[in-house]
Design a protein around this motif. Structure first.
Motif, PDB file in Angstrom:
ATOM      1  N   GLY A 171       0.846  -1.182   0.029  1.00 40.19           N
ATOM      2  CA  GLY A 171       0.021   0.008   0.027  1.00 40.19           C
ATOM      3  C   GLY A 171       0.873   1.236  -0.247  1.00 40.19           C
ATOM      4  N   ARG A 172       2.113   1.049  -0.154  1.00 40.91           N
ATOM      5  CA  ARG A 172       3.108   2.443   0.129  1.00 40.91           C
ATOM      6  C   ARG A 172       3.148   3.006  -1.173  1.00 40.91           C
ATOM      7  NH1 ARG A 172       7.770   2.470  -1.760  1.00 40.91           N
ATOM      8  NH2 ARG A 172       8.323   4.253  -0.583  1.00 40.91           N
ATOM      9  N   SER A 173       3.043   2.113  -2.460  1.00 42.21           N
ATOM     10  CA  SER A 173       3.257   2.785  -3.858  1.00 42.21           C
ATOM     11  C   SER A 173       2.269   4.002  -4.125  1.00 42.21           C
ATOM     12  CB  SER A 173       3.237   1.825  -4.803  1.00 42.21           C
ATOM     13  OG  SER A 173       1.951   1.252  -4.891  1.00 42.21           O
ATOM     14  N   SER A 174       2.534   4.758  -5.071  1.00 40.88           N
ATOM     15  CA  SER A 174       1.693   5.759  -5.385  1.00 40.88           C
ATOM     16  C   SER A 174       0.644   5.455  -6.736  1.00 40.88           C
ATOM     17  CB  SER A 174       2.482   7.092  -6.008  1.00 40.88           C
ATOM     18  OG  SER A 174       3.290   6.322  -7.457  1.00 40.88           O
ATOM     19  N   ASN A 175      -0.333   6.160  -7.132  1.00 41.31           N
ATOM     20  CA  ASN A 175      -1.304   5.625  -7.963  1.00 41.31           C
ATOM     21  C   ASN A 175      -0.387   5.650  -9.453  1.00 41.31           C
ATOM     22  OD1 ASN A 175      -3.266   6.051  -6.554  1.00 41.31           O
ATOM     23  ND2 ASN A 175      -3.872   8.105  -7.076  1.00 41.31           N
ATOM     24  N   GLU A 176       0.551   6.510  -9.731  1.00 35.40           N
ATOM     25  CA  GLU A 176       1.433   6.598 -11.090  1.00 35.40           C
ATOM     26  C   GLU A 176       2.224   5.236 -10.952  1.00 35.40           C
ATOM     27  OE1 GLU A 176       0.147  10.590 -10.170  1.00 35.40           O
ATOM     28  OE2 GLU A 176       1.145   9.075  -8.886  1.00 35.40           O
ATOM     29  N   ALA A 177       2.718   4.855  -9.915  1.00 36.31           N
ATOM     30  CA  ALA A 177       3.570   3.340  -9.722  1.00 36.31           C
ATOM     31  C   ALA A 177       2.767   2.311 -10.061  1.00 36.31           C
ATOM     32  CB  ALA A 177       4.486   3.484  -8.484  1.00 36.31           C
ATOM     33  N   ALA A 178       1.792   2.564  -9.108  1.00 34.73           N
ATOM     34  CA  ALA A 178       0.529   0.979  -9.333  1.00 34.73           C
ATOM     35  C   ALA A 178       0.117   0.963 -10.540  1.00 34.73           C
ATOM     36  CB  ALA A 178      -0.354   1.462  -8.098  1.00 34.73           C
ATOM     37  N   PHE A 179      -0.210   1.834 -11.346  1.00 35.09           N
ATOM     38  CA  PHE A 179      -0.825   1.860 -12.518  1.00 35.09           C
ATOM     39  C   PHE A 179       0.166   1.320 -13.688  1.00 35.09           C
ATOM     40  CE2 PHE A 179      -1.440   3.933 -16.821  1.00 35.09           C
ATOM     41  CZ  PHE A 179      -2.737   3.596 -17.162  1.00 35.09           C
ATOM     42  N   ILE A 552       9.975  16.610  -0.159  1.00 36.00           N
ATOM     43  CA  ILE A 552      10.807  18.079   0.032  1.00 36.00           C
ATOM     44  C   ILE A 552      12.118  17.555   0.390  1.00 36.00           C
ATOM     45  CG2 ILE A 552       8.897  19.246   0.732  1.00 36.00           C
ATOM     46  CD1 ILE A 552      10.325  18.843   3.698  1.00 36.00           C
ATOM     47  N   LEU A 553      12.625  16.398   0.821  1.00 36.56           N
ATOM     48  CA  LEU A 553      13.945  16.183   1.526  1.00 36.56           C
ATOM     49  C   LEU A 553      14.808  15.719   0.484  1.00 36.56           C
ATOM     50  CD1 LEU A 553      12.826  14.044   4.804  1.00 36.56           C
ATOM     51  CD2 LEU A 553      13.363  16.431   4.628  1.00 36.56           C
ATOM     52  N   LYS A 554      16.101  15.818   0.569  1.00 33.11           N
ATOM     53  CA  LYS A 554      17.093  15.427  -0.232  1.00 33.11           C
ATOM     54  C   LYS A 554      17.154  13.794  -0.331  1.00 33.11           C
ATOM     55  CE  LYS A 554      22.044  15.425  -1.308  1.00 33.11           C
ATOM     56  NZ  LYS A 554      23.267  16.074  -0.675  1.00 33.11           N
ATOM     57  N   PRO A 555      17.150  13.059  -1.491  1.00 34.42           N
ATOM     58  CA  PRO A 555      17.304  11.553  -1.524  1.00 34.42           C
ATOM     59  C   PRO A 555      18.244  11.240  -0.639  1.00 34.42           C
ATOM     60  CG  PRO A 555      16.691  12.585  -3.521  1.00 34.42           C
ATOM     61  CD  PRO A 555      16.915  13.636  -2.712  1.00 34.42           C
ATOM     62  N   THR A 556      18.229  10.102  -0.067  1.00 33.22           N
ATOM     63  CA  THR A 556      19.029   9.426   0.966  1.00 33.22           C
ATOM     64  C   THR A 556      20.485   9.144  -0.140  1.00 33.22           C
ATOM     65  OG1 THR A 556      19.571   7.673   2.477  1.00 33.22           O
ATOM     66  CG2 THR A 556      18.378   7.027   0.363  1.00 33.22           C
ATOM     67  N   SER A 557      20.314   8.869  -1.342  1.00 30.67           N
ATOM     68  CA  SER A 557      21.374   8.619  -2.127  1.00 30.67           C
ATOM     69  C   SER A 557      21.136   8.946  -3.640  1.00 30.67           C
ATOM     70  CB  SER A 557      21.771   6.998  -2.246  1.00 30.67           C
ATOM     71  OG  SER A 557      22.384   6.410  -3.167  1.00 30.67           O
ATOM     72  N   GLY A 558      22.073   9.306  -4.244  1.00 29.79           N
ATOM     73  CA  GLY A 558      22.024   9.945  -5.699  1.00 29.79           C
ATOM     74  C   GLY A 558      21.907   8.469  -6.830  1.00 29.79           C
ATOM     75  N   THR A 559      21.926   7.218  -6.142  1.00 29.53           N
ATOM     76  CA  THR A 559      21.806   6.217  -7.091  1.00 29.53           C
ATOM     77  C   THR A 559      20.473   5.442  -6.913  1.00 29.53           C
ATOM     78  OG1 THR A 559      22.795   4.710  -5.351  1.00 29.53           O
ATOM     79  CG2 THR A 559      24.411   5.607  -7.122  1.00 29.53           C
ATOM     80  N   ILE A 560      19.552   5.969  -5.988  1.00 29.23           N
ATOM     81  CA  ILE A 560      18.173   5.148  -6.016  1.00 29.23           C
ATOM     82  C   ILE A 560      17.316   5.934  -7.033  1.00 29.23           C
ATOM     83  CG2 ILE A 560      18.522   4.741  -3.541  1.00 29.23           C
ATOM     84  CD1 ILE A 560      16.756   7.324  -3.012  1.00 29.23           C
ATOM     85  N   LYS A 561      16.175   5.387  -7.429  1.00 29.11           N
ATOM     86  CA  LYS A 561      15.218   5.808  -8.396  1.00 29.11           C
ATOM     87  C   LYS A 561      13.900   5.682  -7.840  1.00 29.11           C
ATOM     88  CE  LYS A 561      18.044   4.180 -12.467  1.00 29.11           C
ATOM     89  NZ  LYS A 561      17.947   5.531 -13.129  1.00 29.11           N
ATOM     90  N   SER A 562      12.960   6.575  -8.350  1.00 34.32           N
ATOM     91  CA  SER A 562      11.527   6.251  -8.198  1.00 34.32           C
ATOM     92  C   SER A 562      10.888   5.113  -8.495  1.00 34.32           C
ATOM     93  CB  SER A 562      10.860   7.564  -8.609  1.00 34.32           C
ATOM     94  OG  SER A 562      10.358   7.610  -9.921  1.00 34.32           O
ATOM     95  N   GLU A 563       9.814   4.895  -7.745  1.00 32.36           N
ATOM     96  CA  GLU A 563       9.008   3.530  -8.443  1.00 32.36           C
ATOM     97  C   GLU A 563       8.474   3.643  -9.762  1.00 32.36           C
ATOM     98  OE1 GLU A 563       7.240   1.670  -4.233  1.00 32.36           O
ATOM     99  OE2 GLU A 563       6.220   3.222  -5.258  1.00 32.36           O
ATOM    100  N   PRO A 564       8.075   4.835 -10.228  1.00 31.50           N
ATOM    101  CA  PRO A 564       7.524   4.928 -11.690  1.00 31.50           C
ATOM    102  C   PRO A 564       8.571   4.672 -12.576  1.00 31.50           C
ATOM    103  CG  PRO A 564       6.358   6.633 -10.298  1.00 31.50           C
ATOM    104  CD  PRO A 564       7.481   6.031  -9.509  1.00 31.50           C
TER     105      PRO A 564
END
Length: 768
Positions: A171-179, A552-564
């Motif tokens: 249930g943590r994913s966004s509508n965009e990722a789930a779609f 609004i926060l800086k990502p924990t790493s520059g190598t991670i990506k968004s779910e979509p």
């Protein structure tokens, strides 16, 4: 020749006892103590500056949605503190400064890590780079994103059929990722899309669909404020949905009454100290539940039938009790229901429920004299063999009172994860919707499969039998969320490849297929920037409102990506550029994804504009009193049977519960201060008379065993705690007790596990 290599991983982790401390269960929830505990957790994980900056933007119109529960944001929200204690813990947990990378996995094998507790695993922090666990290895090692996409595609191409692949969604994913995820599975040719709803609210969806025409709740947040009666059934808002207490507080202040029905008396429904007002900070707080019905586990239908029976008698004397005009115009089944309740003896129903006649009469009086009624529920109703019928019986009460489709009335299944309802709305489902398939063909250009896929229970069985070989999880901790932990672990280990899109380490990353991928992704609170443009996603709350969320926060790493981006790039790699769906473009262009959602998903329209600020409600037929999709165009009053557990003298009915220091399977800490338990999780709550009868003493160590299908399943080493719980009933935390819940014992029609009513026996442990 097949390799005989097998990793020696533990599915239970450490079972060592800590220095447990007990106190009195609390009678007041939240207050300044809640604020203190929340900030302490946030400051420890994120630091002071980062914590305060993020909290000021959580649940705000131009900020990000809380990653915890799905309770809605009010129309008139607080400009500085629209969050609760567990929301702060969820934020701190995902935005922690702790990190793990390739060097961590080089030093720690999956076998070594599996010996730790789930709490310890979670504390290691955020995963910062993609990792692979190769066959015949016990150490994850780095892999590039491109290599991981290629590995996934190659494994999918090896399958004999697309139906050998399973795509699970938390249930943590966004509508965009789930779609995108759902469309990728369909483009491959399978509807094998089990999701966390299968394990929790599927019973709600089935029951509401059959009775009211849509598997979602009909009440809105604003309906609560002027409701005359709110029934909270099988739910613990103080721990699981704390912001709900503010809505109940407003209801009480406007003269409304709250009825709690639950085997445990929970602190949040006794008294709520709202830290945002004087009464909550320095005053006595707000007493929430006017009536608490301490029902025996899974005897909610007995209470509902008794209430209907008593109300019917009063209605015969005074026709104003039931809304006959509503019943005649909008429902069918009224006469059959009245005939059914006549078959039940009041004294027998009282005995089954465990409630006094006086308490029932108090409740009947409230329901008889009021019509603006909302009924809420959670897992306490859904996770039973008769979970669907449980909900239907309470829907009967609303239909008899005409409390559907009117202001300040309705159904309210309270979802436990921030976008679990949105996932289902945008297409994450194992069953087939032919109209959806037509729109997919029209707007995405491919033929979606027309055969029903696997739900969670079926997926576990298929993997166990070797009929499903590829298993991908979009978030979650599947092993610890599912029932029958040993069987589920064996099933996962049969797969050729398991893929986890995750933020933090959990046990499902250690109990894997022969090859395993760990793909790190953004948390809800982190900035998602592409080519200098910050992107946002959308989510749907518990009451069907779609709203933007921008980290609004800086990502924990520059190598991670968004779910979509991860999903779209996997699809682009697999299909190349010849597919009708522009996967690679959608990896960067979320507006294109939303355009496709608007075209393909019923109810979504102009999401780009309408999801701003407070967002917009998706259509709901029951709110419009449109039951045209149901037999004879009427809402369905239903006949439901009482449960029959047939407990032997030495058996108990176990309900699995959360502690106050956890969210779903994520363990934030080892305290449950509302229930007076500190520094421990391996505990079982028992009635003191049951303890005496079975020769058990306070903190004695016991094992909990279930016996289904001729198989014994045992959760070892739990300390007994004397507690106010109905006789014959016990409670213990999950996921520790999921091991005794059989995977093949579930609710009729919905196939939701029976996690809230498992027949078990207690035996003394050798650790005593």
């Amino acid at each position: 020749m097949a390799s005989s290599f097998k990793r020696k991983v533990s599915i239970r982790g450490s079972q060592d006892f800590l220095d447990i401390k007990l106190g009195e269960p609390m009678k007041k929830a939240a207050g300044m103590l809640g604020v203190k505990e929340a900030l302490k957790h946030g400051f420890k994980e994120m630091g002071v500056v980062k914590s305060m900056g993020a909290l000021l933007q959580m649940n705000q119109d131009k900020g990000f949605e809380c990653p915890s529960c799905a309770w809605p944001v009010p129309e008139k929200q607080s400009s500085f503190a629209e969050y609760c204690e567990n929301g702060v813990k969820a934020l701190a947990d995902e935005a922690t400064s702790s990190q793990i990378d390739a060097s961590f996995f080089k030093e720690n094998s999956v076998e070594k890590l599996s010996e730790l507790t789930d709490y310890q695993l979670n504390k290691f922090g955020r995963i910062t780079e993609p990792m692979v666990l190769r066959p015949n290895s016990v150490h994850y090692e780095p892999i590039t994103w491109e290599e991981s996409y290629t590995l996934i595609s190659e494994e999918l191409k090896k399958l004999n059929s697309p139906d050998e692949a399973v795509f699970y969604t938390s249930g943590r994913s966004s509508n965009e990722a789930a779609f995108l995820y759902g469309m990728f599975a369909r483009a491959l040719g399978t509807n094998n899309m089990p999701d966390c709803s299968n394990m929790c609210h599927e019973s709600s969806g089935v029951a509401l669909g059959e009775t009211l025409g849509m598997g979602k709740g009909s009440a809105t947040l604003e309906d609560f404020y002027k409701a005359e009666v709110v029934m909270v059934v099988g739910q613990n808002p103080g721990t699981n949905h704390p912001r709900m207490l503010s809505a109940l507080e407003k209801c009480k202040q406007n003269g409304g009454k709250v009825i709690s029905i639950n085997p445990l008396e929970e602190a949040g429904l006794v008294n709520f100290k709202n830290p945002q007002n004087f009464k909550g900070v320095l005053g006595p707080g707000e007493d929430i539940a006017d009536i608490h019905l301490q029902v025996r586990i899974n005897q909610d239908i007995a209470i509902a039938k008794l209430l209907i029976k008593r109300l019917a008698i009063l209605d015969k004397l005074n026709k104003g009790v039931f809304d006959h005009a509503f019943i005649e115009k909008y429902t069918q089944g009224y006469d059959a229901l009245l005939a059914d309740v006549k078959n039940y003896n009041e004294e027998e129903l009282l005995t089954l429920s465990g409630i006094s006649k006086e308490k029932i009469e108090e409740t009947v009086k409230l329901l008889a004299s009021n019509s603006k009624i909302i009924i809420c529920w959670a897992m306490g109703l859904t996770q039973h063999k008769n979970g669907v019928e449980n909900i239907k019986e309470f829907v009967n009460i609303l239909l008899l009172k005409g409390a559907i489709g009117k202001p300040n009335t309705g159904t309210c299944p309270v979802r436990g994860h921030s976008n679990v309802q949105g996932d289902r709305s945008v297409g994450i489902m194992h069953f087939v919707d032919l109209e959806l398939n037509k729109r997919i063909k029209e707007h995405l250009g491919f033929n979606a499969p027309a055969e029903e896929g696997l739900d969670t229970v079926e997926a576990i069985h298929a993997m166990h039998e070797g009929k499903a070989k590829f298993f991908m999880c979009l978030g979650g901790n599947f092993l610890m969320a599912a029932s029958d932990t040993e069987y589920t672990a064996e099933a996962i280990e049969q797969c050729s490849l398991t893929v986890q899109v995750s933020t933090k380490l959990n046990r499902t990353h250690l109990v894997t297929g022969k090859t395993a991928l760990l793909l790190p992704t953004f948390g809800r609170s982190e900035k998602d920037v592409k080519d200098g443009v910050q992107r946002y996603v959308t989510v749907e709350n518990s009451m069907g409102r779609v709203r933007q969320s921008m980290g609004i926060l800086k990502p924990t790493s520059g190598t991670i990506k968004s779910e979509p981006e991860i999903i779209a790039e996997i699809a682009a790699t697999h299909f190349t550029d010849s597919h009708s769906v522009p996967w690679r473009t959608m990896a960067s262009d979320y507006e294109l994804i939303r355009t496709k959602i608007d075209q393909v998903i019923k109810g979504y329209e102009n999401t780009k504009e309408r999801s701003k600020g407070k967002g917009y409600y998706l259509p709901h037929n029951a709110r419009e009193l449109d039951f045209s999709m149901l037999p004879n165009g009427k809402a369905q009053i239903s006949i439901n049977k009482l449960p029959d557990h047939n407990l032997e003298k030495d058996e108990f009915l176990l309900m699995t519960i959360r502690s106050h220091d956890q969210f779903n399977t994520t363990i934030y800490g080892l305290d449950d201060r509302y229930r007076g338990v500190y520094n421990a999780r391996r505990v079982v709550f028992m009635n003191p008379e049951d303890m005496k009868e079975h020769g058990l003493s306070q903190l004695q160590v016991v094992n909990i065993s279930s016996y289904y299908d001729g198989k014994e399943r045992t959760a070892n080493n739990f300390k007994v705690i004397s507690y106010k719980i109905p006789r014959g009933n016990i409670a213990a935390y999950y996921p520790e007790t999921n091991i005794v819940v059989p995977y093949n014992q579930y609710a009729d029609k919905s196939r939701t596990p029976i996690s809230k009513s498992v027949k078990v026996k207690i035996s003394k442990s050798v650790k005593n």
